[in-house]
Design a protein around this motif. Structure first.
Motif, PDB file in Angstrom:
ATOM      1  N   LEU A 120      18.108  24.980  30.499  1.00 48.24           N
ATOM      2  CA  LEU A 120      16.994  24.851  29.580  1.00 48.24           C
ATOM      3  C   LEU A 120      15.841  24.121  30.289  1.00 48.24           C
ATOM      4  CD1 LEU A 120      19.175  23.801  26.217  1.00 48.24           C
ATOM      5  CD2 LEU A 120      18.505  26.158  27.149  1.00 48.24           C
ATOM      6  N   GLN A 121      15.475  24.146  31.343  1.00 44.80           N
ATOM      7  CA  GLN A 121      14.243  23.764  32.050  1.00 44.80           C
ATOM      8  C   GLN A 121      13.211  24.540  31.131  1.00 44.80           C
ATOM      9  OE1 GLN A 121      14.287  23.784  36.211  1.00 44.80           O
ATOM     10  NE2 GLN A 121      16.549  23.599  36.433  1.00 44.80           N
ATOM     11  N   MET A 144      22.900  28.680  24.060  1.00 49.47           N
ATOM     12  CA  MET A 144      21.586  28.091  24.384  1.00 49.47           C
ATOM     13  C   MET A 144      20.237  28.070  23.623  1.00 49.47           C
ATOM     14  SD  MET A 144      22.624  26.560  27.042  1.00 49.47           S
ATOM     15  CE  MET A 144      23.949  26.505  28.129  1.00 49.47           C
ATOM     16  N   ASP A 145      20.062  29.122  22.880  1.00 57.53           N
ATOM     17  CA  ASP A 145      19.051  29.201  22.031  1.00 57.53           C
ATOM     18  C   ASP A 145      19.087  28.111  20.922  1.00 57.53           C
ATOM     19  OD1 ASP A 145      18.012  31.248  23.387  1.00 57.53           O
ATOM     20  OD2 ASP A 145      18.773  32.633  22.014  1.00 57.53           O
ATOM     21  N   THR A 146      20.211  28.093  20.252  1.00 59.04           N
ATOM     22  CA  THR A 146      20.268  26.894  19.424  1.00 59.04           C
ATOM     23  C   THR A 146      20.290  25.576  19.985  1.00 59.04           C
ATOM     24  OG1 THR A 146      21.764  28.360  18.152  1.00 59.04           O
ATOM     25  CG2 THR A 146      21.738  26.227  17.543  1.00 59.04           C
ATOM     26  N   ALA A 147      20.813  25.356  20.905  1.00 61.62           N
ATOM     27  CA  ALA A 147      20.597  24.030  21.650  1.00 61.62           C
ATOM     28  C   ALA A 147      19.425  23.760  22.370  1.00 61.62           C
ATOM     29  CB  ALA A 147      21.749  23.963  22.844  1.00 61.62           C
ATOM     30  N   GLY A 201      21.788  13.215  14.535  1.00 61.74           N
ATOM     31  CA  GLY A 201      22.645  14.029  14.286  1.00 61.74           C
ATOM     32  C   GLY A 201      22.238  15.444  15.105  1.00 61.74           C
ATOM     33  N   TYR A 202      20.812  15.688  15.156  1.00 62.68           N
ATOM     34  CA  TYR A 202      20.509  16.805  15.745  1.00 62.68           C
ATOM     35  C   TYR A 202      20.838  16.834  17.236  1.00 62.68           C
ATOM     36  CZ  TYR A 202      17.393  18.310  12.089  1.00 62.68           C
ATOM     37  OH  TYR A 202      16.963  18.751  10.864  1.00 62.68           O
ATOM     38  N   PHE A 203      20.846  15.578  17.805  1.00 63.10           N
ATOM     39  CA  PHE A 203      21.107  15.506  19.200  1.00 63.10           C
ATOM     40  C   PHE A 203      22.864  15.687  19.721  1.00 63.10           C
ATOM     41  CE2 PHE A 203      22.910  12.370  22.478  1.00 63.10           C
ATOM     42  CZ  PHE A 203      22.063  13.263  23.314  1.00 63.10           C
ATOM     43  N   HIS A 204      23.446  15.164  18.726  1.00 63.67           N
ATOM     44  CA  HIS A 204      24.959  15.688  18.904  1.00 63.67           C
ATOM     45  C   HIS A 204      25.493  16.962  18.690  1.00 63.67           C
ATOM     46  CE1 HIS A 204      25.826  11.599  19.984  1.00 63.67           C
ATOM     47  NE2 HIS A 204      25.095  11.132  18.739  1.00 63.67           N
ATOM     48  N   MET A 205      24.661  17.648  17.874  1.00 60.91           N
ATOM     49  CA  MET A 205      24.833  19.083  17.354  1.00 60.91           C
ATOM     50  C   MET A 205      24.440  19.904  18.498  1.00 60.91           C
ATOM     51  SD  MET A 205      23.696  19.125  13.311  1.00 60.91           S
ATOM     52  CE  MET A 205      24.098  20.995  13.185  1.00 60.91           C
ATOM     53  N   PHE A 234      26.441  22.663  20.829  1.00 60.70           N
ATOM     54  CA  PHE A 234      26.127  24.005  21.091  1.00 60.70           C
ATOM     55  C   PHE A 234      25.993  24.391  22.639  1.00 60.70           C
ATOM     56  CE2 PHE A 234      24.432  23.875  16.776  1.00 60.70           C
ATOM     57  CZ  PHE A 234      25.379  25.004  16.028  1.00 60.70           C
ATOM     58  N   PHE A 235      25.379  23.455  23.159  1.00 63.09           N
ATOM     59  CA  PHE A 235      25.062  23.214  24.750  1.00 63.09           C
ATOM     60  C   PHE A 235      26.533  23.799  25.375  1.00 63.09           C
ATOM     61  CE2 PHE A 235      24.687  21.894  28.980  1.00 63.09           C
ATOM     62  CZ  PHE A 235      23.652  22.490  29.577  1.00 63.09           C
ATOM     63  N   HIS A 236      27.526  22.859  24.972  1.00 68.19           N
ATOM     64  CA  HIS A 236      28.914  23.054  25.586  1.00 68.19           C
ATOM     65  C   HIS A 236      29.382  24.378  25.166  1.00 68.19           C
ATOM     66  CE1 HIS A 236      32.757  21.779  26.762  1.00 68.19           C
ATOM     67  NE2 HIS A 236      33.368  22.159  25.726  1.00 68.19           N
TER      68      HIS A 236
END
Length: 428
Positions: free
Chosen positions: A364-365, A291-294, A277-281, A285-287
């Motif tokens: 996000l490197q 970026m901070d949340t992602a 669930g975290y991964f898909h969320m 957010f990345f999309h």
């Protein structure tokens, strides 16, 4: 066969130019002939009224075809189309030579895997003369049906993992068909199959059909008050993925948040079951360029998998030592279980490789997080006995960890490389 009013198709895998025979040995009408590879149909049977049947438009009266067998021994034929909701052949739809491509797809997808299981399940059952024999016969049939369901479901899941959703659908429909017969049409056993069908349908762009499968899964869950939080979590993840496919990201976040909540309630806050669930969320957010949340969510995902894999690796090593002490002359280590299911391994690899791509190529490197993801990937490949890949990824993790200001992970990565090298020496 289907009901009296459903389509019935005579197919037969036998030698070229030979005629099919009915279950009682009576030759079928000469128009119904199939080539030896099962890929060509010369005709189909569709019901008329009463006991009257039409073969390629010509009336024919006689018993319905229960099984079509070759002149020497029964074979499993290439399947006809089935309903996307029940796993049965659709009513009122004749199927002939124009559907050969669909039959070939079905054969490649699943029937080649379950042909040997279909014959004892669908064929005529023996007549038992005692209650004990009848009970034993029912139990044996149930075991065969459950084996068939397991093979069909694992095959469908494998196609989805391999990025071949179209091939997954016939296999999942077979699992649905026999699960409905064994467990009932409103059983919780059907929910994972409906979710798999929804995922595969969405993967092929059939969103309307995917929505129907999700509705059926949701209805079963709502009708079952004691449904586990684990299964509800899977349902919400399926709803979330469907919302992503529709482009409704806010609705997807709502469903995925419920997925995380329910998975946490069932498995605990630090379980890998929560990570999906975290991964898909994080992807959403990345999309959305948040970026901070992602970044925070991707970090949580890689942390959960890294810690769990490290624990699995330690458990694996303990079992190896215990086995060596119990049988010092045994060199067969392949049967040692690592405590990881095939589903967990596949999900872990897909998630971790995706996170690695974000860390290496995106905005996000983060060298420390990249090293942790590489270490996790090296562990999962080692536990899966893909030693070459484990060594390749492990060396990348080691080289990157040496460049970090804090080198806390260097020792554990080095230990993993020693294990991989030792396993290489053992197998060569």
């Amino acid at each position: 066969m289907t009901s009296r009013h459903g389509p019935a198709e005579i197919t037969c895998v036998t030698f070229p130019s030979r005629k099919c025979r009915l279950g009682n040995g009576t030759p079928a009408p000469p128009l119904v002939i199939v080539g030896g590879n099962g890929s060509r149909l010369a005709g189909s049977v569709t019901p008329a009224t009463g006991d009257a049947w039409k073969v390629q438009g010509r009336p024919w009266r006689g018993r319905r075809v229960a099984n079509c067998v070759g002149p020497e021994r029964p074979h499993c034929a290439a399947p006809a189309a089935v309903s996307p909701t029940t796993g049965e052949r659709p009513r009122g739809e004749a199927q002939g030579a124009g559907d050969v491509s669909h039959q070939r797809t079905d054969w490649i997808s699943i029937h080649g895997h379950i042909c040997h299981l279909l014959i004892p399940v669908l064929g005529p059952q023996p007549c038992f003369h005692s209650e004990k024999d009848r009970k034993d016969g029912k139990e044996q049939l149930l075991r065969r049906q459950e084996s068939l369901i397991a093979v069909a479901l694992s095959t469908a899941q494998g196609f989805v993992w391999a990025g071949k959703p179209l091939k997954a659908i016939p296999a999942a429909l077979q699992a649905l068909r026999f699960s409905s017969q064994v467990f009932g049409s409103d059983s919780l056993q059907l929910v994972p199959i409906f979710l798999l069908l929804a995922e595969a349908s969405a993967g092929t762009g059939r969103l309307r059909q995917a929505a129907k499968y999700l509705s059926q899964a949701q209805w079963i869950v709502l009708q079952t008050p004691d449904c586990s939080a684990a299964l509800q979590s899977k349902l919400y993840r399926g709803l979330g993925l469907f919302s992503i496919a529709e482009g409704n990201l806010d609705q997807a976040l709502y469903h995925l948040a419920n997925d995380v909540y329910l998975a946490t309630a069932e498995f605990g806050l630090n379980s890998v079951e929560v990570s999906g669930g975290y991964f898909h969320m994080a992807n959403i957010f990345f999309h959305q360029n948040k970026m901070d949340t992602a970044n925070s969510l991707y970090t949580e995902v890689s942390s959960l998998w890294h810690d769990w894999l490290l624990s699995s690796l330690q458990g694996h090593q303990r079992m190896l030592r215990a086995r060596a002490e119990a049988s010092p002359f045994s060199e067969d280590e392949e049967d040692v279980k690592d405590g990881m299911t095939e589903a967990q391994r596949e999900e872990g690899m897909q998630v971790l490789w995706a996170v690695l791509k974000v860390r290496e190529q995106g905005p996000l490197q983060h060298p420390g997080e990249t090293a942790r993801v590489l270490h996790a990937l090296a562990m999962i490949h080692y536990l899966g006995l893909d030693l070459a890949k484990a060594w390749e990824v492990g060396m990348k993790a080691f080289d990157l960890a040496k460049q970090l200001p804090q080198q806390d992970s260097l020792e554990t990565i080095s230990h993993l490389l020693e294990l991989i090298n030792a396993q290489f020496s053992h197998t060569t």
